[in-house]
Design a protein around this motif. Structure first.
Motif, PDB file in Angstrom:
ATOM      1  N   VAL A 116       0.677  -1.153   0.113  1.00  0.00           N
ATOM      2  CA  VAL A 116       0.105  -0.045  -0.044  1.00  0.00           C
ATOM      3  C   VAL A 116       1.030   1.297   0.002  1.00  0.00           C
ATOM      4  N   ASN A 117       0.685   2.315  -1.167  1.00  0.00           N
ATOM      5  CA  ASN A 117       1.065   3.404  -1.008  1.00  0.00           C
ATOM      6  C   ASN A 117       0.101   4.256  -0.165  1.00  0.00           C
ATOM      7  N   VAL A 118       0.686   4.698   0.880  1.00  0.00           N
ATOM      8  CA  VAL A 118      -0.363   5.515   1.730  1.00  0.00           C
ATOM      9  C   VAL A 118      -1.242   6.510   1.012  1.00  0.00           C
ATOM     10  N   ALA A 119      -0.569   7.298   0.043  1.00  0.00           N
ATOM     11  CA  ALA A 119      -1.253   8.325  -0.823  1.00  0.00           C
ATOM     12  C   ALA A 119      -1.717   7.813  -2.098  1.00  0.00           C
ATOM     13  N   LEU A 164       3.126  11.287  -0.208  1.00  0.00           N
ATOM     14  CA  LEU A 164       2.524  12.385   0.428  1.00  0.00           C
ATOM     15  C   LEU A 164       1.489  12.208   1.459  1.00  0.00           C
ATOM     16  N   SER A 165       2.139  11.656   2.512  1.00  0.00           N
ATOM     17  CA  SER A 165       1.112  11.176   3.775  1.00  0.00           C
ATOM     18  C   SER A 165       1.964  11.624   5.006  1.00  0.00           C
ATOM     19  N   ALA A 166       1.160  12.142   5.904  1.00  0.00           N
ATOM     20  CA  ALA A 166       1.786  12.522   7.274  1.00  0.00           C
ATOM     21  C   ALA A 166       2.453  11.118   7.935  1.00  0.00           C
ATOM     22  N   SER A 167       1.884   9.843   7.508  1.00  0.00           N
ATOM     23  CA  SER A 167       2.332   8.699   7.975  1.00  0.00           C
ATOM     24  C   SER A 167       3.966   8.145   7.320  1.00  0.00           C
ATOM     25  N   GLY A 168       4.153   8.785   6.303  1.00  0.00           N
ATOM     26  CA  GLY A 168       5.240   8.434   5.535  1.00  0.00           C
ATOM     27  C   GLY A 168       4.815   7.239   4.499  1.00  0.00           C
ATOM     28  N   ALA A 185       8.353   5.955   8.248  1.00  0.00           N
ATOM     29  CA  ALA A 185       7.128   6.918   8.731  1.00  0.00           C
ATOM     30  C   ALA A 185       7.845   8.433   8.439  1.00  0.00           C
ATOM     31  N   ARG A 186       8.919   8.828   8.324  1.00  0.00           N
ATOM     32  CA  ARG A 186       9.453   9.965   8.090  1.00  0.00           C
ATOM     33  C   ARG A 186       9.535  10.214   6.567  1.00  0.00           C
ATOM     34  N   ALA A 187       9.158   9.496   5.624  1.00  0.00           N
ATOM     35  CA  ALA A 187       9.247   9.729   4.307  1.00  0.00           C
ATOM     36  C   ALA A 187       8.229  10.903   3.896  1.00  0.00           C
ATOM     37  N   ARG A 188       8.671  11.709   3.161  1.00  0.00           N
ATOM     38  CA  ARG A 188       7.849  12.653   2.460  1.00  0.00           C
ATOM     39  C   ARG A 188       7.860  12.842   0.900  1.00  0.00           C
ATOM     40  N   ALA A 189       6.866  13.517   0.328  1.00  0.00           N
ATOM     41  CA  ALA A 189       6.967  13.759  -1.153  1.00  0.00           C
ATOM     42  C   ALA A 189       7.991  14.721  -1.680  1.00  0.00           C
ATOM     43  N   GLY A 190       8.237  14.564  -2.935  1.00  0.00           N
ATOM     44  CA  GLY A 190       9.213  15.548  -3.540  1.00  0.00           C
ATOM     45  C   GLY A 190       9.206  15.414  -5.085  1.00  0.00           C
ATOM     46  N   PHE A 191       9.586  16.680  -5.482  1.00  0.00           N
ATOM     47  CA  PHE A 191      10.087  16.638  -7.054  1.00  0.00           C
ATOM     48  C   PHE A 191      11.429  16.500  -7.241  1.00  0.00           C
ATOM     49  N   HIS A 192      11.833  15.972  -8.232  1.00  0.00           N
ATOM     50  CA  HIS A 192      13.221  15.763  -8.683  1.00  0.00           C
ATOM     51  C   HIS A 192      13.712  15.903  -9.856  1.00  0.00           C
ATOM     52  N   GLY A 193      14.511  16.739 -10.261  1.00  0.00           N
ATOM     53  CA  GLY A 193      14.744  16.901 -11.740  1.00  0.00           C
ATOM     54  C   GLY A 193      14.371  18.152 -12.256  1.00  0.00           C
ATOM     55  N   LEU A 194      13.855  19.196 -11.499  1.00  0.00           N
ATOM     56  CA  LEU A 194      13.102  20.316 -12.051  1.00  0.00           C
ATOM     57  C   LEU A 194      14.473  21.230 -12.993  1.00  0.00           C
TER      58      LEU A 194
END
Length: 372
Positions: A169-172, A218-222, A230-239
């Motif tokens: 499961v991807n939480v987002a 993109l979830s508060a639960s990582g 649990a600390r993982a967060r979303a992000g853009f790369h390669g802009l």
């Protein structure tokens, strides 16, 4: 009413509200309580018992779990375990007066929400795969035995008809589009048909999003699959300066498709293809992208509310309208759309997936190395 898995909740009550347990006669999940009020019969189904936590292999509660939590004195409060596709009892006269249902109407045991959605989406055979792209993104493959690989990763759900589903499961899930609309595209969010317009904007960018990669944690639960952080967060790369909003928006759609591919690779593949349900399945653009990114044929089932449909199939088997869960699922499944992978896009998406893996690993690696 306490939120959480049954046995840990009992342990919490024992430590914090022992007087509540002392007064208790039975411990029931919400749907089991409703069924009890309808029929006067106490029962739960295999999926609830296994997730209590209990034994997925035995499809039942397990005394070792209660012992580990120190709650052996309260296991007598748990309800008997029955198969989801069996009859629990009949609507009593009192329940009929309260609900308007006919007295004597048979009531099935039923199953948990995940199992019901899987059956409703048309899957029951070993090797079949289901992705529910809703608030979260659930990706699972059916087995005819309890599947624990990879160890300590993912979830194992009990499915009626003697099936098990190994799930990542991807939480987002579709929440990434909600975030995109509200944060990057408020003008589109304020217009008519915002999701269709957002998809049309994404389509103006080519496969691979010009090199932009979105990691959809993109979830508060990582993130819990295909890795746990649990600390993982979303992000853009390669802009880059020459890239614009269209590339960023498309990368969000692609990021979810890459996450789905990542999850299925951890399970060992999606067998004969993926049944796609949930709000995300309404987008032909996204469904085709998932097929192109994963390399699997993606079928979108006809209908809506697949959880309710799965529960109805359990009831239909229970009263004898079908001889088995498999027969019921096959007889009621129709594909609304079928998306075949476009081989011409494979190089672009393989390269994009490679970038996704690097970006994901870098995101998690920074957290691990920084110990923050």
């Amino acid at each position: 009413m306490q939120l959480g898995c049954t046995l840990p909740v009992i342990a919490w009550l024992q430590a914090n509200e022992p007087e509540a347990l002392a007064k208790a006669r039975h411990l029931l999940c919400a749907k089991d309580f409703i069924r009890y009020r309808l029929t006067g019969q106490l029962a739960t189904d295999e999926s609830e018992a296994a997730m209590a936590p209990g034994s997925a292999a035995d499809r039942n509660f397990h005394p070792d779990q209660a012992k580990l939590l120190g709650i052996e004195a309260h296991v007598h409060l748990l309800a008997p375990v029955r198969r989801g596709e069996s009859v629990a009892g009949k609507v009593t006269a009192d329940a009929a007066a309260l609900t308007g249902l006919a007295a004597g109407t048979p009531v099935a045991i039923g199953t948990g929400d995940t199992g019901a959605c899987v059956l409703g989406a048309g899957a029951h055979k070993p090797g079949q795969a289901v992705t529910v792209l809703g608030t979260t993104c659930l990706n699972g493959v059916l087995f005819d035995h309890a599947m624990y690989e990879p160890r300590d990763l993912g979830l194992l759900f009990i499915i009626p008809g003697r099936r098990w589903m190994k799930t990542m499961v991807n939480v987002a899930g579709t929440t990434v589009l909600d975030w995109c609309l509200n944060t990057l595209c408020p003008d589109i969010a304020a217009g008519e048909k915002p999701y269709e317009t957002l998809g049309a904007l994404a389509e103006t960018s080519a496969a691979g999003s010009g090199g932009v990669t979105f990691v959809p944690y993109l979830s508060a639960s990582g993130v819990i699959a295909p890795r746990i952080e649990a600390r993982a967060r979303a992000g853009f790369h390669g802009l880059a300066p020459h890239l614009g909003r269209a590339e960023m928006v498309r990368s969000i759609y692609e990021g979810m498709a890459y996450a789905i591919r990542d999850c299925y690779e951890q399970i060992g593949g999606a067998g004969e293809g993926v049944r796609l349900s949930g709000g995300g399945a309404r987008s032909p653009f996204w469904a085709q992208m998932i097929a192109d990114v994963t390399g699997y044929v993606v079928e979108v089932p006809e209908g809506t509310q697949f959880g309710a449909k799965g529960a109805a199939l359990c009831a239909a088997v229970a009263i004898g309208d079908f001889g088995s869960i498999g027969e019921a699922v096959d007889a009621t499944y129709r594909a609304r759309r079928r998306h075949v992978p476009d081989a011409a896009l494979k190089p672009a998406y393989d390269a994009g997936f490679a970038r996704f893996k690097v970006a994901s690993a870098a995101t998690l690696g920074v957290l691990r190395d920084a110990a923050v």
